[in-house]
Motif scaffolding. Structure first.
Motif, short mmCIF file in Angstrom:
data_model
loop_
_atom_site.label_atom_id
_atom_site.label_comp_id
_atom_site.label_asym_id
_atom_site.label_seq_id
_atom_site.Cartn_x
_atom_site.Cartn_y
_atom_site.Cartn_z
N THR A 104 22.32 -34.08 25.07
CA THR A 104 23.52 -33.97 24.00
C THR A 104 23.74 -35.38 23.33
OG1 THR A 104 25.24 -34.39 25.52
CG2 THR A 104 24.68 -32.03 25.26
N ALA B 27 19.48 -32.30 18.35
CA ALA B 27 18.61 -31.66 17.58
C ALA B 27 18.34 -32.12 16.36
CB ALA B 27 18.68 -30.04 17.78
N SER B 28 19.20 -33.06 15.71
CA SER B 28 19.41 -33.21 14.35
C SER B 28 18.10 -33.69 13.79
CB SER B 28 20.48 -34.23 14.03
OG SER B 28 20.36 -35.66 14.86
N ALA C 273 18.78 -38.30 19.67
CA ALA C 273 17.95 -37.29 18.67
C ALA C 273 16.76 -37.93 18.50
CB ALA C 273 18.75 -37.31 17.25
N LEU D 124 19.43 -28.14 23.81
CA LEU D 124 20.10 -29.25 23.07
C LEU D 124 21.28 -28.88 22.58
CD1 LEU D 124 16.58 -29.86 21.33
CD2 LEU D 124 17.44 -31.29 23.21
N ASP D 125 22.08 -29.79 22.08
CA ASP D 125 23.25 -29.57 21.28
C ASP D 125 22.88 -29.74 19.68
OD1 ASP D 125 23.51 -32.24 21.03
OD2 ASP D 125 25.68 -32.49 21.29
N GLU D 126 23.62 -29.62 18.64
CA GLU D 126 23.24 -29.60 17.27
C GLU D 126 22.83 -31.27 16.91
OE1 GLU D 126 22.06 -27.58 15.17
OE2 GLU D 126 22.89 -25.79 15.95
N ALA E 8 13.58 -27.35 13.77
CA ALA E 8 14.85 -26.89 14.30
C ALA E 8 15.11 -25.35 13.96
CB ALA E 8 15.91 -27.75 13.91
N VAL F 65 12.39 -24.67 23.14
CA VAL F 65 13.70 -25.49 22.64
C VAL F 65 14.90 -24.73 22.20
CG1 VAL F 65 14.23 -27.47 21.03
CG2 VAL F 65 11.94 -27.20 21.97
N ILE G 135 18.55 -24.70 20.98
CA ILE G 135 19.92 -25.22 20.13
C ILE G 135 20.86 -24.67 20.27
CG2 ILE G 135 20.41 -26.53 18.13
CD1 ILE G 135 17.33 -26.41 17.16
N TYR H 45 12.98 -23.11 16.02
CA TYR H 45 13.35 -23.27 17.49
C TYR H 45 14.60 -21.95 17.54
CZ TYR H 45 10.39 -27.46 17.93
OH TYR H 45 9.61 -28.49 17.61
N ARG H 46 15.30 -22.21 16.61
CA ARG H 46 16.32 -21.36 16.68
C ARG H 46 16.23 -20.06 16.34
NH1 ARG H 46 18.42 -25.43 12.95
NH2 ARG H 46 20.24 -26.70 13.96
#
Length: 260
Positions: free
Chosen positions: A198, A238-239, A203, A233-235, A244, A3, A5, A247-248
């Motif tokens: 996105t 992924a919210s 989400a 995903l964009d933020e 999260a 994943v 982000i 994953y980052r």
């Protein structure tokens, strides 16, 4: 499942295009799986740019579309064969004969679906499949409740999907009620799957895909079983993910040799 982000659709498109470019430079006759909808369009735009500016060559590549409406006449502007040609394949140097799609006009639908499975198999299978995800977790036209082992087949579209797609037609009444789609089992056969999502409206589906159980209620959750699935995903999309931050951290510390 990896994943990733990213800040927005431009970064997502660039990373997905990196994967396609690396594949084609390594394997010029690669088999690409192409999705329609809004999510892959920035990727196609980026690939067209690389074709024009870097000479990225599609001449030996082959492509298989993910799905097609049933009942739209050949050449209809919203048939997925036409959409794919308009947004991507008609803008690069891939021959029309190398671009395939399910036959939504066939008189014998089951035979057409089997023929499509056979064509993918004869091509050696899909090397890289691009996917979007619907707000209810569908991929392709595998709606909630689809068999996790399904193959290319006809499906009945749920009303939410028809409403989501009505923006491409004059009204929801014009959106076909049936489609042909690669099955979830067919998608799982691809060697690498890249799913793009996105926006905040995706989400919950993304959370069900990544962190929920593998269940037919969220068709995309079958990707948890894939050995090489990448979720970009964009933020906003992924919210709702509980992990999260993990994953980052994982992506930021990914070994360079590992690739996407």
């Amino acid at each position: 499942m990896d994943v990733v982000i990213l800040p927005g659709s431009k970064a997502i498109a660039s990373l997905a295009a990196d994967a396609v470019e690396a594949l084609l430079r390594r394997k010029p006759d690669a088999v690409l799986g192409l999705a329609t909808g809004s999510s892959p369009v920035p990727v196609y735009d980026e690939l067209v740019l690389r074709h024009e500016q870097r000479g990225l060559d599609f001449s030996r590549a082959r492509a298989f579309a993910l799905d097609e409406y049933v009942g739209l006449p050949a050449g209809h502007p919203e048939s997925y064969r036409e959409v794919i040609r308009r947004v991507f394949t008609g803008r690069v140097n891939i021959g029309p004969a190398n671009v395939h799609g399910p036959d939504g006009t066939a008189a014998d639908i089951p035979a057409a679906c089997q023929a499509y499975e056979d064509a993918i198999r004869a091509a050696g299978g899909v090397d890289l499949q691009l996917l979007g995800i619907g707000t209810d977790g569908h991929v392709g036209f595998n709606e909630p409740g689809s068999s996790l082992a399904s193959r290319t087949r006809i499906t009945t579209l749920v009303e939410q999907t028809r409403r989501d797609n009505a923006r491409f037609f004059r009204s929801v009444a014009e959106v076909p009620s049936h489609a042909l789609t690669q099955g979830l089992g067919t998608i799982l056969d691809a060697r690498h799957v890249i799913l793009l999502a996105t926006g905040a409206q995706k989400a919950q589906a993304v959370r069900d895909l990544v962190e929920g159980p593998v269940a037919a209620i969220c068709a995309a959750s079958v990707l948890q079983l894939h050995p090489h699935a990448t979720i970009l995903l964009d933020e906003a999309a992924a919210s709702s993910l509980r992990l999260a931050d993990y994953y980052r951290h994982s992506y930021d510390n990914k070994p360079p040799w590992q690739g996407l």
